[in-house]
Write a protein that holds these residues in place. Sequence first.
Motif, PDB file in Angstrom:
ATOM      1  N   ASP A 119       0.834  -1.207   0.000  1.00  0.00           N
ATOM      2  CA  ASP A 119       0.000   0.000   0.000  1.00  0.00           C
ATOM      3  C   ASP A 119       0.867   1.256   0.000  1.00  0.00           C
ATOM      4  O   ASP A 119       0.596   2.224  -0.710  1.00  0.00           O
ATOM      5  CB  ASP A 119      -0.938   0.019   1.206  1.00  0.00           C
ATOM      6  CG  ASP A 119      -2.024  -1.043   1.133  1.00  0.00           C
ATOM      7  OD1 ASP A 119      -2.244  -1.617   0.035  1.00  0.00           O
ATOM      8  OD2 ASP A 119      -2.643  -1.313   2.187  1.00  0.00           O
ATOM      9  N   TYR A 120       1.925   1.232   0.843  1.00  0.00           N
ATOM     10  CA  TYR A 120       2.858   2.364   0.858  1.00  0.00           C
ATOM     11  C   TYR A 120       3.470   2.541  -0.532  1.00  0.00           C
ATOM     12  O   TYR A 120       3.525   3.647  -1.066  1.00  0.00           O
ATOM     13  CB  TYR A 120       3.978   2.149   1.896  1.00  0.00           C
ATOM     14  CG  TYR A 120       5.210   2.958   1.558  1.00  0.00           C
ATOM     15  CD1 TYR A 120       5.233   4.334   1.749  1.00  0.00           C
ATOM     16  CD2 TYR A 120       6.323   2.355   0.970  1.00  0.00           C
ATOM     17  CE1 TYR A 120       6.340   5.087   1.386  1.00  0.00           C
ATOM     18  CE2 TYR A 120       7.430   3.102   0.601  1.00  0.00           C
ATOM     19  CZ  TYR A 120       7.440   4.467   0.812  1.00  0.00           C
ATOM     20  OH  TYR A 120       8.525   5.211   0.443  1.00  0.00           O
ATOM     21  N   TRP A 121       3.937   1.454  -1.103  1.00  0.00           N
ATOM     22  CA  TRP A 121       4.635   1.533  -2.379  1.00  0.00           C
ATOM     23  C   TRP A 121       3.733   2.107  -3.463  1.00  0.00           C
ATOM     24  O   TRP A 121       4.158   2.942  -4.257  1.00  0.00           O
ATOM     25  CB  TRP A 121       5.165   0.148  -2.764  1.00  0.00           C
ATOM     26  CG  TRP A 121       6.196   0.222  -3.840  1.00  0.00           C
ATOM     27  CD1 TRP A 121       6.054  -0.163  -5.132  1.00  0.00           C
ATOM     28  CD2 TRP A 121       7.517   0.745  -3.717  1.00  0.00           C
ATOM     29  NE1 TRP A 121       7.217   0.079  -5.832  1.00  0.00           N
ATOM     30  CE2 TRP A 121       8.137   0.642  -4.988  1.00  0.00           C
ATOM     31  CE3 TRP A 121       8.251   1.301  -2.679  1.00  0.00           C
ATOM     32  CZ2 TRP A 121       9.426   1.067  -5.236  1.00  0.00           C
ATOM     33  CZ3 TRP A 121       9.542   1.717  -2.918  1.00  0.00           C
ATOM     34  CH2 TRP A 121      10.120   1.596  -4.181  1.00  0.00           C
ATOM     35  N   ARG A 122       2.463   1.662  -3.491  1.00  0.00           N
ATOM     36  CA  ARG A 122       1.510   2.179  -4.487  1.00  0.00           C
ATOM     37  C   ARG A 122       1.177   3.648  -4.240  1.00  0.00           C
ATOM     38  O   ARG A 122       0.971   4.406  -5.175  1.00  0.00           O
ATOM     39  CB  ARG A 122       0.229   1.360  -4.470  1.00  0.00           C
ATOM     40  CG  ARG A 122       0.292   0.099  -5.276  1.00  0.00           C
ATOM     41  CD  ARG A 122      -1.077  -0.530  -5.458  1.00  0.00           C
ATOM     42  NE  ARG A 122      -1.727  -0.853  -4.202  1.00  0.00           N
ATOM     43  CZ  ARG A 122      -1.463  -1.927  -3.461  1.00  0.00           C
ATOM     44  NH1 ARG A 122      -0.555  -2.787  -3.862  1.00  0.00           N
ATOM     45  NH2 ARG A 122      -2.106  -2.156  -2.339  1.00  0.00           N
ATOM     46  N   GLY A 123       1.103   4.068  -2.970  1.00  0.00           N
ATOM     47  CA  GLY A 123       0.672   5.430  -2.647  1.00  0.00           C
ATOM     48  C   GLY A 123       1.786   6.412  -2.377  1.00  0.00           C
ATOM     49  O   GLY A 123       1.536   7.577  -2.060  1.00  0.00           O
ATOM     50  N   HIS A 135      12.203   7.029   4.111  1.00  0.00           N
ATOM     51  CA  HIS A 135      11.841   5.613   3.931  1.00  0.00           C
ATOM     52  C   HIS A 135      13.079   4.724   4.058  1.00  0.00           C
ATOM     53  O   HIS A 135      14.154   5.062   3.576  1.00  0.00           O
ATOM     54  CB  HIS A 135      11.198   5.458   2.544  1.00  0.00           C
ATOM     55  CG  HIS A 135      11.152   4.059   2.058  1.00  0.00           C
ATOM     56  ND1 HIS A 135      12.005   3.601   1.088  1.00  0.00           N
ATOM     57  CD2 HIS A 135      10.382   3.010   2.392  1.00  0.00           C
ATOM     58  CE1 HIS A 135      11.746   2.333   0.831  1.00  0.00           C
ATOM     59  NE2 HIS A 135      10.769   1.945   1.625  1.00  0.00           N
ATOM     60  N   GLN A 136      12.927   3.609   4.736  1.00  0.00           N
ATOM     61  CA  GLN A 136      14.030   2.685   4.967  1.00  0.00           C
ATOM     62  C   GLN A 136      13.672   1.289   4.469  1.00  0.00           C
ATOM     63  O   GLN A 136      12.613   0.781   4.793  1.00  0.00           O
ATOM     64  CB  GLN A 136      14.332   2.570   6.469  1.00  0.00           C
ATOM     65  CG  GLN A 136      14.683   3.880   7.134  1.00  0.00           C
ATOM     66  CD  GLN A 136      16.026   4.394   6.686  1.00  0.00           C
ATOM     67  OE1 GLN A 136      16.991   3.642   6.657  1.00  0.00           O
ATOM     68  NE2 GLN A 136      16.089   5.659   6.331  1.00  0.00           N
ATOM     69  N   THR A 137      14.523   0.706   3.690  1.00  0.00           N
ATOM     70  CA  THR A 137      14.386  -0.687   3.278  1.00  0.00           C
ATOM     71  C   THR A 137      15.785  -1.267   3.205  1.00  0.00           C
ATOM     72  O   THR A 137      16.697  -0.613   2.737  1.00  0.00           O
ATOM     73  CB  THR A 137      13.735  -0.813   1.888  1.00  0.00           C
ATOM     74  OG1 THR A 137      12.452  -0.226   1.925  1.00  0.00           O
ATOM     75  CG2 THR A 137      13.585  -2.264   1.470  1.00  0.00           C
ATOM     76  N   GLY A 138      15.928  -2.476   3.652  1.00  0.00           N
ATOM     77  CA  GLY A 138      17.234  -3.094   3.551  1.00  0.00           C
ATOM     78  C   GLY A 138      17.224  -4.462   4.190  1.00  0.00           C
ATOM     79  O   GLY A 138      16.250  -4.884   4.808  1.00  0.00           O
ATOM     80  N   SER A 139      18.304  -5.143   4.033  1.00  0.00           N
ATOM     81  CA  SER A 139      18.466  -6.430   4.683  1.00  0.00           C
ATOM     82  C   SER A 139      19.950  -6.632   4.931  1.00  0.00           C
ATOM     83  O   SER A 139      20.789  -5.961   4.338  1.00  0.00           O
ATOM     84  CB  SER A 139      17.892  -7.562   3.830  1.00  0.00           C
ATOM     85  OG  SER A 139      18.598  -7.662   2.615  1.00  0.00           O
ATOM     86  N   VAL A 176       7.259  -0.210  11.193  1.00  0.00           N
ATOM     87  CA  VAL A 176       8.627  -0.711  11.157  1.00  0.00           C
ATOM     88  C   VAL A 176       8.558  -2.223  11.298  1.00  0.00           C
ATOM     89  O   VAL A 176       7.995  -2.728  12.266  1.00  0.00           O
ATOM     90  CB  VAL A 176       9.488  -0.101  12.283  1.00  0.00           C
ATOM     91  CG1 VAL A 176      10.907  -0.637  12.230  1.00  0.00           C
ATOM     92  CG2 VAL A 176       9.487   1.419  12.195  1.00  0.00           C
ATOM     93  N   GLN A 177       9.096  -2.928  10.340  1.00  0.00           N
ATOM     94  CA  GLN A 177       9.036  -4.390  10.342  1.00  0.00           C
ATOM     95  C   GLN A 177      10.436  -4.951  10.520  1.00  0.00           C
ATOM     96  O   GLN A 177      11.391  -4.438   9.934  1.00  0.00           O
ATOM     97  CB  GLN A 177       8.435  -4.890   9.032  1.00  0.00           C
ATOM     98  CG  GLN A 177       7.040  -4.362   8.793  1.00  0.00           C
ATOM     99  CD  GLN A 177       6.485  -4.766   7.437  1.00  0.00           C
ATOM    100  OE1 GLN A 177       7.042  -5.598   6.746  1.00  0.00           O
ATOM    101  NE2 GLN A 177       5.374  -4.166   7.063  1.00  0.00           N
ATOM    102  N   PHE A 178      10.528  -5.989  11.304  1.00  0.00           N
ATOM    103  CA  PHE A 178      11.815  -6.657  11.521  1.00  0.00           C
ATOM    104  C   PHE A 178      11.575  -8.149  11.470  1.00  0.00           C
ATOM    105  O   PHE A 178      10.647  -8.651  12.090  1.00  0.00           O
ATOM    106  CB  PHE A 178      12.390  -6.271  12.888  1.00  0.00           C
ATOM    107  CG  PHE A 178      13.528  -7.144  13.337  1.00  0.00           C
ATOM    108  CD1 PHE A 178      14.770  -7.054  12.717  1.00  0.00           C
ATOM    109  CD2 PHE A 178      13.356  -8.054  14.353  1.00  0.00           C
ATOM    110  CE1 PHE A 178      15.820  -7.867  13.123  1.00  0.00           C
ATOM    111  CE2 PHE A 178      14.400  -8.868  14.767  1.00  0.00           C
ATOM    112  CZ  PHE A 178      15.632  -8.769  14.154  1.00  0.00           C
ATOM    113  N   ARG A 179      12.387  -8.834  10.711  1.00  0.00           N
ATOM    114  CA  ARG A 179      12.312 -10.293  10.641  1.00  0.00           C
ATOM    115  C   ARG A 179      13.733 -10.825  10.711  1.00  0.00           C
ATOM    116  O   ARG A 179      14.593 -10.394   9.955  1.00  0.00           O
ATOM    117  CB  ARG A 179      11.669 -10.745   9.335  1.00  0.00           C
ATOM    118  CG  ARG A 179      10.230 -10.329   9.194  1.00  0.00           C
ATOM    119  CD  ARG A 179       9.689 -10.729   7.843  1.00  0.00           C
ATOM    120  NE  ARG A 179       8.336 -10.230   7.708  1.00  0.00           N
ATOM    121  CZ  ARG A 179       7.729 -10.097   6.567  1.00  0.00           C
ATOM    122  NH1 ARG A 179       8.334 -10.423   5.443  1.00  0.00           N
ATOM    123  NH2 ARG A 179       6.499  -9.643   6.507  1.00  0.00           N
TER     124      ARG A 179
END
Length: 189
Positions: A119-123, A135-139, A176-179
């Motif tokens: 949803d974030y990505w589309r909006g 915005h933060q994305t990474g691994s 914030v997601q963490f796996r």
Amino acid sequence: MADEQARRIGVEALKALAHPLRVRIFSELTSYGPATASALAGRLGESSGSTSYHLRQLEKHGYVREDPERGNGRDRWWERVPGPIEFGEAAYDSSPGAREAGDLVEREFMDVENQRYADYWRGRAGLPEVWLRAHQTGSAALRLDPAELEELGGKVWALFEEYRGRESAGSRRVDVQFRGFPVVEKEEG
């Protein structure tokens, strides 16, 4: 809230959460705050009778409670019970249905998290540039043993707790997601 002990959920409470709509309701209240059964029904594409029923089941097992500050005689507002909830041990209990309940809850949470990111990505085009830059994305591909992975997770959750409840001018809800999980080798899977 950062000093709050996690409330450990038993097998019966885990089984009570193990319904796709209950996980979605719990997640909505966690991310967006208090709401009525009707508001949740509208957001989730369900009937208010269905969301009302599932809210009462979640209340019975200590996941949500009525918000007395917002309710009136006609509208009941519901909120997530504050504080961290931990159901990891219950998900690995050997009693019948515990593992299945844990698997269902985990799958539903993953689906909800993935949907929020989609949803974030589309909006995102509608967001101010300052939010796009934040915005933060990474691994990170690390080599850890089980104790180190558990230690890392504890530190990440403690950091999340440091930020919980903060509000400043210009703040908004952030997911914030963490796996952290072991990579399954092709021959293992």
